[in-house]
Design a protein around this motif. Structure first.
Motif, short mmCIF file in Angstrom:
data_model
loop_
_atom_site.label_atom_id
_atom_site.label_comp_id
_atom_site.label_asym_id
_atom_site.label_seq_id
_atom_site.Cartn_x
_atom_site.Cartn_y
_atom_site.Cartn_z
N ALA A 23 0.84 -1.20 0.00
CA ALA A 23 0.00 0.00 0.00
C ALA A 23 0.87 1.25 0.00
CB ALA A 23 -0.91 0.00 1.21
N ARG A 24 0.49 2.19 -0.83
CA ARG A 24 1.22 3.46 -0.91
C ARG A 24 0.21 4.59 -0.88
NH1 ARG A 24 4.67 0.31 -0.54
NH2 ARG A 24 6.48 -0.11 -1.81
N LEU A 25 0.62 5.70 -0.36
CA LEU A 25 -0.22 6.89 -0.44
C LEU A 25 -0.17 7.42 -1.87
CD1 LEU A 25 0.71 8.79 2.83
CD2 LEU A 25 -1.43 7.63 2.30
N PRO A 26 -1.31 7.81 -2.41
CA PRO A 26 -1.29 8.36 -3.77
C PRO A 26 -0.59 9.71 -3.78
CG PRO A 26 -3.47 8.59 -2.82
CD PRO A 26 -2.65 7.78 -1.85
N PRO A 27 0.05 10.04 -4.89
CA PRO A 27 0.71 11.34 -4.95
C PRO A 27 -0.33 12.47 -4.93
CG PRO A 27 0.79 10.25 -7.09
CD PRO A 27 0.22 9.27 -6.11
N LEU A 28 0.05 13.59 -4.40
CA LEU A 28 -0.84 14.73 -4.31
C LEU A 28 -0.85 15.46 -5.64
CD1 LEU A 28 -2.64 16.41 -2.43
CD2 LEU A 28 -0.63 17.77 -1.88
N HIS A 29 -1.97 15.35 -6.38
CA HIS A 29 -2.06 15.97 -7.70
C HIS A 29 -2.67 17.36 -7.63
CE1 HIS A 29 -0.84 12.46 -9.96
NE2 HIS A 29 -1.71 11.72 -9.30
N HIS A 30 -3.42 17.63 -6.61
CA HIS A 30 -4.13 18.90 -6.52
C HIS A 30 -3.52 19.76 -5.43
CE1 HIS A 30 -7.07 17.04 -9.12
NE2 HIS A 30 -7.14 16.03 -8.28
N SER A 31 -3.79 21.03 -5.52
CA SER A 31 -3.29 21.94 -4.50
C SER A 31 -4.04 21.67 -3.20
CB SER A 31 -3.48 23.38 -4.94
OG SER A 31 -4.85 23.65 -5.16
N PRO A 32 -3.47 22.03 -2.09
CA PRO A 32 -4.14 21.80 -0.81
C PRO A 32 -5.45 22.58 -0.73
CG PRO A 32 -2.02 22.91 -0.50
CD PRO A 32 -2.16 22.61 -1.95
N ALA A 33 -6.30 22.20 0.19
CA ALA A 33 -7.60 22.84 0.36
C ALA A 33 -7.43 24.32 0.68
CB ALA A 33 -8.37 22.15 1.47
N LYS A 34 -8.40 25.11 0.21
CA LYS A 34 -8.34 26.53 0.53
C LYS A 34 -9.70 26.96 1.06
CE LYS A 34 -9.31 27.90 -4.23
NZ LYS A 34 -8.88 28.69 -5.35
N LEU A 35 -9.69 28.01 1.83
CA LEU A 35 -10.91 28.52 2.43
C LEU A 35 -11.70 29.33 1.41
CD1 LEU A 35 -9.60 29.70 5.90
CD2 LEU A 35 -10.90 27.65 5.38
N LEU A 36 -13.02 29.13 1.41
CA LEU A 36 -13.92 29.90 0.55
C LEU A 36 -14.88 30.67 1.42
CD1 LEU A 36 -14.96 27.23 -2.10
CD2 LEU A 36 -13.27 29.03 -2.36
N SER A 37 -15.36 31.78 0.88
CA SER A 37 -16.40 32.50 1.59
C SER A 37 -17.71 31.72 1.45
CB SER A 37 -16.56 33.92 1.03
OG SER A 37 -17.09 33.84 -0.28
N ILE A 38 -18.67 32.03 2.29
CA ILE A 38 -19.98 31.36 2.22
C ILE A 38 -20.62 31.58 0.86
CG2 ILE A 38 -22.31 31.37 3.19
CD1 ILE A 38 -20.33 30.04 5.02
N GLU A 39 -20.51 32.81 0.33
CA GLU A 39 -21.13 33.14 -0.96
C GLU A 39 -20.51 32.29 -2.08
OE1 GLU A 39 -19.88 35.51 1.12
OE2 GLU A 39 -21.77 36.28 1.89
N GLU A 40 -19.18 32.17 -2.08
CA GLU A 40 -18.51 31.35 -3.10
C GLU A 40 -18.92 29.89 -2.98
OE1 GLU A 40 -14.18 33.20 -4.10
OE2 GLU A 40 -14.47 32.49 -2.04
N SER A 41 -18.99 29.41 -1.75
CA SER A 41 -19.37 28.02 -1.52
C SER A 41 -20.79 27.75 -2.02
CB SER A 41 -19.26 27.70 -0.03
OG SER A 41 -19.69 26.38 0.22
N ILE A 42 -21.72 28.65 -1.71
CA ILE A 42 -23.10 28.48 -2.16
C ILE A 42 -23.19 28.53 -3.67
CG2 ILE A 42 -25.37 29.61 -2.16
CD1 ILE A 42 -24.82 30.37 0.78
N ALA A 43 -22.46 29.46 -4.30
CA ALA A 43 -22.47 29.57 -5.77
C ALA A 43 -21.96 28.28 -6.40
CB ALA A 43 -21.63 30.76 -6.21
#
Length: 92
Positions: A23-43
């Motif tokens: 078993a291996r951890l998959p490589p990280l292909h995407h950037s780390p999580a980022k914070l969104l405003s409530i409005e952006e999240s709802i959109a």
């Protein structure tokens, strides 16, 4: 015994882990999580919901068409099909 450095200890632990599991951890292909405003999240959620519902509607229409055995044919009222029913007469 001889003292083992932390780097050597980490390498031996890693080698042991490699021996007991593939078993291996998959490589990280995407950037780390980022914070969104409530409005952006709802959109984003609304956009994803609309895309999902559109895909579901297309899939339902396709399944219904397959179930009812409906075939969509090209309809050209001004084209060749209309001309087949006319008789051409020369007035001369």
């Amino acid at each position: 015994g001889s003292p083992i450095t932390t780097e050597e200890r980490r390498l031996t632990d890693k080698k042991h882990l490699n021996d007991i599991t593939a078993a291996r951890l998959p490589p990280l292909h995407h950037s780390p999580a980022k914070l969104l405003s409530i409005e952006e999240s709802i959109a984003i959620q609304i956009q994803q919901k609309e895309a999902y519902e559109e895909m579901q509607a297309k899939l339902a229409a396709q399944k219904l068409a397959e179930r009812l055995n409906i075939k969509m044919l090209r309809f050209e009222p001004e084209g060749e099909a209309l001309m087949q029913y006319r008789e051409v007469r020369d007035e001369d």
